[in-house]
Design a protein around this motif. Structure first.
Motif, PDB file in Angstrom:
ATOM      1  N   UNK A 141       7.460   8.920  -6.621  1.00 25.24           N
ATOM      2  CA  UNK A 141       8.397   8.510  -5.693  1.00 25.24           C
ATOM      3  C   UNK A 141       7.816   7.724  -5.104  1.00 25.24           C
ATOM      4  N   UNK A 142       6.749   7.126  -4.291  1.00 21.34           N
ATOM      5  CA  UNK A 142       6.887   6.384  -3.522  1.00 21.34           C
ATOM      6  C   UNK A 142       6.707   5.104  -3.840  1.00 21.34           C
ATOM      7  N   UNK A 143       6.564   4.663  -5.815  1.00 20.95           N
ATOM      8  CA  UNK A 143       6.529   3.381  -6.208  1.00 20.95           C
ATOM      9  C   UNK A 143       8.052   3.562  -5.374  1.00 20.95           C
ATOM     10  N   UNK A 144       9.366   4.053  -6.188  1.00 20.92           N
ATOM     11  CA  UNK A 144      10.159   4.294  -6.211  1.00 20.92           C
ATOM     12  C   UNK A 144      11.130   3.598  -4.666  1.00 20.92           C
ATOM     13  N   UNK A 145      10.094   4.157  -3.570  1.00 25.04           N
ATOM     14  CA  UNK A 145      10.551   3.118  -2.165  1.00 25.04           C
ATOM     15  C   UNK A 145      10.154   2.147  -2.381  1.00 25.04           C
ATOM     16  N   UNK A 146       8.942   1.478  -2.943  1.00 28.15           N
ATOM     17  CA  UNK A 146       8.822   0.123  -2.783  1.00 28.15           C
ATOM     18  C   UNK A 146       7.137  -0.010  -2.459  1.00 28.15           C
ATOM     19  N   UNK A 147       6.424   0.838  -2.460  1.00 26.22           N
ATOM     20  CA  UNK A 147       5.436   1.279  -1.813  1.00 26.22           C
ATOM     21  C   UNK A 147       4.057   0.698  -2.943  1.00 26.22           C
ATOM     22  N   UNK A 148       3.269  -0.310  -2.945  1.00 26.70           N
ATOM     23  CA  UNK A 148       2.284  -0.980  -4.022  1.00 26.70           C
ATOM     24  C   UNK A 148       1.504  -0.224  -4.767  1.00 26.70           C
ATOM     25  N   UNK A 149       1.198  -0.599  -6.613  1.00 24.98           N
ATOM     26  CA  UNK A 149       0.632   0.437  -6.970  1.00 24.98           C
ATOM     27  C   UNK A 149      -0.414   0.877  -6.395  1.00 24.98           C
ATOM     28  N   UNK A 150      -1.567  -0.551  -5.557  1.00 24.23           N
ATOM     29  CA  UNK A 150      -2.579   0.656  -4.948  1.00 24.23           C
ATOM     30  C   UNK A 150      -2.502   1.333  -3.463  1.00 24.23           C
ATOM     31  N   UNK A 151      -1.435   1.130  -3.456  1.00 23.28           N
ATOM     32  CA  UNK A 151      -1.104   1.528  -2.102  1.00 23.28           C
ATOM     33  C   UNK A 151      -0.786   2.866  -2.436  1.00 23.28           C
ATOM     34  N   UNK A 152      -0.121   3.078  -3.253  1.00 24.10           N
ATOM     35  CA  UNK A 152       0.731   4.727  -3.892  1.00 24.10           C
ATOM     36  C   UNK A 152      -0.850   5.469  -4.746  1.00 24.10           C
ATOM     37  N   UNK A 153      -2.014   4.404  -4.685  1.00 26.03           N
ATOM     38  CA  UNK A 153      -2.642   5.215  -5.474  1.00 26.03           C
ATOM     39  C   UNK A 153      -3.321   5.873  -4.268  1.00 26.03           C
ATOM     40  N   UNK A 154      -4.182   5.383  -3.717  1.00 25.72           N
ATOM     41  CA  UNK A 154      -4.756   4.910  -2.000  1.00 25.72           C
ATOM     42  C   UNK A 154      -3.914   6.244  -1.417  1.00 25.72           C
ATOM     43  N   UNK A 155      -2.381   6.656  -1.304  1.00 24.76           N
ATOM     44  CA  UNK A 155      -2.119   7.975  -0.306  1.00 24.76           C
ATOM     45  C   UNK A 155      -2.489   8.999  -1.742  1.00 24.76           C
ATOM     46  N   UNK A 156      -2.706   8.623  -2.563  1.00 24.25           N
ATOM     47  CA  UNK A 156      -2.940  10.225  -3.843  1.00 24.25           C
ATOM     48  C   UNK A 156      -4.166  10.818  -3.524  1.00 24.25           C
ATOM     49  N   UNK A 157      -4.777   9.451  -3.791  1.00 23.48           N
ATOM     50  CA  UNK A 157      -6.685   9.633  -3.819  1.00 23.48           C
ATOM     51  C   UNK A 157      -7.099  10.200  -2.125  1.00 23.48           C
ATOM     52  N   UNK A 158      -6.032  10.078  -1.089  1.00 25.06           N
ATOM     53  CA  UNK A 158      -6.615  10.799   0.011  1.00 25.06           C
ATOM     54  C   UNK A 158      -5.899  11.626   0.392  1.00 25.06           C
ATOM     55  N   UNK A 159      -4.938  12.200   0.000  1.00 27.56           N
ATOM     56  CA  UNK A 159      -3.974  13.431  -0.136  1.00 27.56           C
ATOM     57  C   UNK A 159      -5.476  15.104  -1.202  1.00 27.56           C
ATOM     58  N   UNK A 160      -5.388  13.992  -2.725  1.00 26.03           N
ATOM     59  CA  UNK A 160      -6.369  14.842  -2.809  1.00 26.03           C
ATOM     60  C   UNK A 160      -7.784  15.563  -2.423  1.00 26.03           C
ATOM     61  N   UNK A 161      -8.277  14.416  -1.271  1.00 25.47           N
ATOM     62  CA  UNK A 161      -9.649  14.394  -0.950  1.00 25.47           C
ATOM     63  C   UNK A 161      -9.313  15.443   0.665  1.00 25.47           C
ATOM     64  N   UNK A 162      -7.691  15.182   0.895  1.00 24.17           N
ATOM     65  CA  UNK A 162      -7.706  15.310   2.635  1.00 24.17           C
ATOM     66  C   UNK A 162      -7.892  14.396   3.297  1.00 24.17           C
TER      67      UNK A 162
END
Length: 169
Positions: A141-162
């Motif tokens: 979803x985030x990649x399809x919106x045009x966010x970079x792979x590094x940004x997507x990884x950080x958002x998902x990592x942060x969301x998993x950690x809260x």
């Protein structure tokens, strides 16, 4: 009842520009069919004019009178798209119009990409993904919106950690 006279190319362009900003490429694409139709009518009347030359003349007039501005178009497109899309998508869309953001706009987009990705993620998803397929779906979803792979990884990592407010990574 007398048939309505067709609007001039200039009138059409001004009407479209009153609705929103357009790039020169986009305006040319929209005006060309009308210029060809007008040229066909004029040719039947014995007056031949090159439709591309007429469109270029109108576009030059619009730019000279500051109705058409590439810089305003770039700023407008960035403003409209930034809340929902990543840098890659915005740059790709501008490239379709033969444009690119200036250095300041590009730096501003880059600086805010992580925050924008977090916001887009939080509007779409209630909670972090429970499994790998859920994480993959969120990443797509985030990649399809045009966010970079590094940004997507950080958002998902942060969301998993809260850690939505702290980016110590």
């Amino acid at each position: 009842m007398k048939p309505a006279t067709p609007r001039s190319l200039k009138a059409r362009a001004l009407q479209w520009l009153a609705q929103r900003e357009h790039s020169r490429v986009e305006m040319q694409r929209k005006l060309l069919p009308h210029a060809r139709a007008q040229a066909a009518q004029r040719e039947a009347d014995g007056d031949a004019a090159d439709p591309m030359a007429r469109v270029a003349e109108v576009l030059d007039w619009l730019e000279a009178n500051r109705y058409l501005s590439q810089q305003r178009f770039v700023e407008s497109r960035i403003h409209v798209r930034a809340a929902r899309h990543g840098n890659l998508r915005i740059q790709q869309e501008l490239a379709q119009h033969g444009l690119a953001p200036d250095a300041d706009a590009a730096q501003s987009l880059k600086a805010s990409e992580l925050d924008r990705a977090r916001e887009v993620w939080s509007r779409k998803f209630d909670a972090p993904a429970a499994d790998a397929s859920g994480r993959a779906r969120q990443a797509r979803f985030l990649t399809g919106r045009g966010f970079s792979a590094e940004t997507v990884r950080r958002v998902l990592r942060e969301s998993a950690r809260g850690l939505h407010g702290d980016d110590t990574d």
